[in-house]
Scaffold this active site. Sequence first.
Site, PDB file in Angstrom:
ATOM      1  N   SER A 149       0.791  -1.236   0.000  1.00 19.72           N
ATOM      2  CA  SER A 149       0.000   0.000   0.000  1.00 19.72           C
ATOM      3  C   SER A 149       0.820   1.281   0.000  1.00 19.72           C
ATOM      4  CB  SER A 149      -0.948   0.014   1.199  1.00 19.72           C
ATOM      5  OG  SER A 149      -2.012  -0.867   0.959  1.00 19.72           O
TER       6      SER A 149
ATOM      7  N   LYS B  68       0.329   3.216  -3.025  1.00 14.72           N
ATOM      8  CA  LYS B  68      -0.864   4.058  -3.219  1.00 14.72           C
ATOM      9  C   LYS B  68      -0.511   5.545  -3.222  1.00 14.72           C
ATOM     10  CE  LYS B  68      -3.892   0.605  -1.016  1.00 14.72           C
ATOM     11  NZ  LYS B  68      -4.572   0.248   0.242  1.00 14.72           N
TER      12      LYS B  68
ATOM     13  N   TYR C  56      -4.015  -3.050 -10.082  1.00 12.12           N
ATOM     14  CA  TYR C  56      -3.806  -2.738  -8.659  1.00 12.12           C
ATOM     15  C   TYR C  56      -2.887  -3.774  -7.987  1.00 12.12           C
ATOM     16  CZ  TYR C  56      -5.022  -2.517  -3.680  1.00 12.12           C
ATOM     17  OH  TYR C  56      -4.965  -2.474  -2.310  1.00 12.12           O
TER      18      TYR C  56
ATOM     19  N   TYR D 275      -4.663   3.758   8.056  1.00 10.54           N
ATOM     20  CA  TYR D 275      -6.022   3.237   8.217  1.00 10.54           C
ATOM     21  C   TYR D 275      -6.567   3.552   9.610  1.00 10.54           C
ATOM     22  CZ  TYR D 275      -3.780   0.949   4.377  1.00 10.54           C
ATOM     23  OH  TYR D 275      -3.043   0.734   3.252  1.00 10.54           O
TER      24      TYR D 275
ATOM     25  N   VAL E  10       1.155  -3.658   3.829  1.00  8.29           N
ATOM     26  CA  VAL E  10       1.182  -4.961   4.503  1.00  8.29           C
ATOM     27  C   VAL E  10       2.444  -5.783   4.216  1.00  8.29           C
ATOM     28  CG1 VAL E  10      -1.319  -5.280   4.849  1.00  8.29           C
ATOM     29  CG2 VAL E  10      -0.243  -6.095   2.746  1.00  8.29           C
TER      30      VAL E  10
HETATM   31  N1  GLN Z   1      -2.344  -5.400  -1.800  1.00  9.47           N
HETATM   32  C1  GLN Z   1      -2.846  -5.244  -0.462  1.00  9.47           C
HETATM   33  C2  GLN Z   1      -4.353  -5.410  -0.441  1.00  9.47           C
HETATM   34  O1  GLN Z   1      -4.995  -4.901  -1.291  1.00  9.47           O
HETATM   35  C3  GLN Z   1      -2.471  -3.895   0.073  1.00  9.47           C
HETATM   36  C4  GLN Z   1      -3.008  -3.647   1.461  1.00  9.47           C
HETATM   37  C5  GLN Z   1      -2.065  -2.907   2.354  1.00  9.47           C
HETATM   38  O2  GLN Z   1      -0.870  -2.854   2.101  1.00  9.47           O
HETATM   39  N2  GLN Z   1      -2.589  -2.368   3.436  1.00  9.47           N
HETATM   40  O3  GLN Z   1      -4.915  -6.036   0.405  1.00  9.47           O
END
Ligand code: GLN
Length: 309
Positions: free
Chosen positions: A70, A73, A197, A245, A263
């Site tokens: 993430s 992003k 994605y 988050y 993650v």
């Molecule tokens: N690719 C992971 C997902 O979509 C990214 C989530 C994350 O890093 N918080 O679940």
Amino acid sequence: MQGASFPIDLNTILFGIHEEIHAQDDWGMPAQYIPQLACVDPAQFGMAIVDASGKCITVGDADVPFSIQSVSKVFALISTLGRIGDQLWKRVGREPSGASFDSMVLLESENGRPRNPFVNAGALVVTDALLSGREPKQALAEVLGLIRTLAEDDDIHIDASVARSEQTTGARNKALAHYLDSHDNLTEEPDKVLGTYFHQCAIEMTARQLAMAGRALAGLPGARGLMSKERIRRVNALMMTCGHYDGSGQFAFRVGLPGKSGVGGGILMVAPGQASIAVWSPGLDSYGNSKAGTDAAALLSKATGWSVF
Ligand code: GLN
């Protein structure tokens, strides 16, 4: 922003953090829902800081590539804002969600408009906007190109095996994409958005490369001009309020710096005007943020006095 009122010796501080992190015995668990990440050894830790003079100081596993997940992003958002600007905000909000990164709950009550670009639903809309009629290859090349330019390093790639691994288990993201589609908040086919994605999340970088890529967001001298001041301020505001988050408030409380987690166990943080910081440790806490990475960030902020507050 106030720095520490004493001379900062970043080498000594990083060394101390490394010792302290290795002295603890609970590393947390790597992400279990992505098979390729589940098998990573959690007892790894690396940190890199680029300071205002442009020097990069590292400790531990700072040259081990990891899945940025993430954290990507942030770069997808910058690319998309560069393409369509403020139009994006018609489709995505700018408020913290107070819910987990893959939550569906708010999406239903808010008619398919995700709370922010960093929860998965919001990131899927950003990726959809980045695609806008193009092939996944082109959209991915744009994000990867941006990261390589910001990091001044071409040796940054996508690990397709991680993308495929998430593709097999990504039921939750698939549900989110189809739900967004049912509200006409995707312009492309859900499968095309998801594939793009998953590949974007599978970009691999080292902590050193990530800290280099964060210099523009930190407004550091070498990277000035790569992004407008207004864009930097806005992306940093989103990182501060939404970057972790439902753990964003806790991160602001403990660390006080805009940051984005993934993650894969990576966190990118910026101390505006002072430093760009990346930390990686694959074991996660209950919010899906790096456990040792967050602890290290808190130790760093305490030792340096770096905080936007
Ligand atoms: N690719 C992971 C997902 O979509 C990214 C989530 C994350 O890093 N918080 O679940």
